[in-house]
Design an enzyme around this catalytic site. Structure first.
Site, PDB file in Angstrom:
ATOM      1  N   SER A 124       0.858  -1.183   0.000  1.00 19.07           N
ATOM      2  CA  SER A 124       0.000   0.000   0.000  1.00 19.07           C
ATOM      3  C   SER A 124       0.888   1.224   0.000  1.00 19.07           C
ATOM      4  CB  SER A 124      -0.942  -0.010   1.210  1.00 19.07           C
ATOM      5  OG  SER A 124      -0.212  -0.142   2.420  1.00 19.07           O
ATOM      6  N   GLU A 132       1.288   5.588   0.898  1.00 19.08           N
ATOM      7  CA  GLU A 132       0.798   6.789   1.562  1.00 19.08           C
ATOM      8  C   GLU A 132       1.086   8.015   0.705  1.00 19.08           C
ATOM      9  OE1 GLU A 132       1.355   7.753   5.937  1.00 19.08           O
ATOM     10  OE2 GLU A 132       2.630   9.321   5.036  1.00 19.08           O
ATOM     11  N   ASP A 141      -0.031  15.109  15.899  1.00 17.63           N
ATOM     12  CA  ASP A 141       0.909  15.975  16.606  1.00 17.63           C
ATOM     13  C   ASP A 141       0.216  17.244  17.057  1.00 17.63           C
ATOM     14  OD1 ASP A 141       3.056  14.232  16.177  1.00 17.63           O
ATOM     15  OD2 ASP A 141       3.346  15.035  14.156  1.00 17.63           O
ATOM     16  N   PHE A 179      13.274  14.209   8.904  1.00 13.24           N
ATOM     17  CA  PHE A 179      12.084  13.433   9.267  1.00 13.24           C
ATOM     18  C   PHE A 179      12.371  12.526  10.460  1.00 13.24           C
ATOM     19  CE2 PHE A 179      10.193  13.408   4.685  1.00 13.24           C
ATOM     20  CZ  PHE A 179       9.748  14.707   4.863  1.00 13.24           C
TER      21      PHE A 179
END
Length: 278
Positions: A5, A7, A99, A206
């Site tokens: 899959s 994102e 967040d 990141f």
């Protein structure tokens, strides 16, 4: 064949939209089980998320899983969002705490992802397939490894169907995490999150934010390439494909690629894995 899959994040500009369209056109050939769409802290891109979800489903006939977060609004607003996704025929969700947006002093009506999962089940029953986040190297804000595992169990007990991990580059972190949660009686699938590598400075940034570890040997190799983008891409594809081989061999039920709306790095890994979609 291992399920995969992808994102994506919702584009805000025409240029970003064009980039996403071109990437999706290439990645759909791999026949993903589904694709997910993120949204920003505080719901700042929530409308973009909904529009992107609907467009991916309509234009590419994809099964799409929007991210939904505790930062996405009040109970009434999230209920309205759920109703909109039901009306659009969306069957999957990824439920996250999210967040804390800069400047906010406190959470809204939901404090934890487990609260959000429980609310989704209360309002929609078993309509949605709900995934939650998992952290093989543990959440950067976790009090301890044990506390983080307990928080994960709360999410599953609240009604999650499965989990997708934060990305990592040490396979033993994933295998140990799965072993630990199985000891707690958790049986849901734990999908391995995979971050392709095409830009080292971006990856380092990141990783500092999310607590993902870049092994020292790997950081040294990437740093040594300097501005040689082609060498970074080649090394990244080989290294991440090897990670995926080990995950698949060790029993990972599926791979979820964090594409950053780009196709090249993900395609390079999948080609090495023989995941042609044929």
């Amino acid at each position: 064949m291992t399920a995969i899959s992808f994102e994506f994040f919702p584009p805000k500009t025409d240029e970003q939209r064009d980039t996403l369209d071109k990437s999706v056109a290439k990645l759909v050939a791999l026949k993903p089980e589904y694709v997910s769409v993120t949204f920003g802290a505080g719901g700042s891109t929530l409308n973009y998320t909904h529009d992107t979800v609907v467009a991916l489903k309509r234009e590419h006939a994809l099964d799409v899983a929007p991210h939904i977060s505790c930062m996405g609004g009040t109970r009434a607003e999230i209920k309205s969002l759920l109703d909109n996704y039901v009306a659009a025929g969306i069957k999957r969700l990824i439920a996250l705490r999210g967040d804390m947006p800069s400047g906010m002093a406190a959470f809204g009506e939901f404090h934890y992802a487990s609260d959000l999962v429980k609310f989704i089940r209360q309002e929609t029953g078993d309509y949605f397939h709900v995934e939650v986040a998992a952290y093989p190297e543990f959440h950067p804000q976790a009090e301890s490894a044990e506390a983080d595992l307990k928080h994960f169990k709360h999410k599953v007990d609240a009604g999650a169907d499965g989990a997708i991990t934060q990305y990592f580059y040490t396979p033993d972190a994933y295998f140990r995490f799965v072993e630990d949660v199985r000891k707690l009686g958790i049986t849901v699938p734990i999908v391995a999150g995979v971050m392709p590598i095409s830009n080292y400075s971006q990856l380092r940034r990141f990783s500092e934010m999310c607590g993902a570890e870049i092994p020292r040997w790997m950081a040294k190799r990437l740093h040594a390439f300097g501005d040689d983008a082609e060498s970074i891409r080649e090394f990244g594809a080989e290294m991440v494909a090897d990670l995926c081989y080990k995950l698949i061999a060790g029993g990972a039920p599926a791979l979820h690629f964090y594409t950053l709306n780009r196709a090249r790095a993900t395609l390079a890994i999948c080609e090495r894995l023989g995941l042609s979609g044929a």
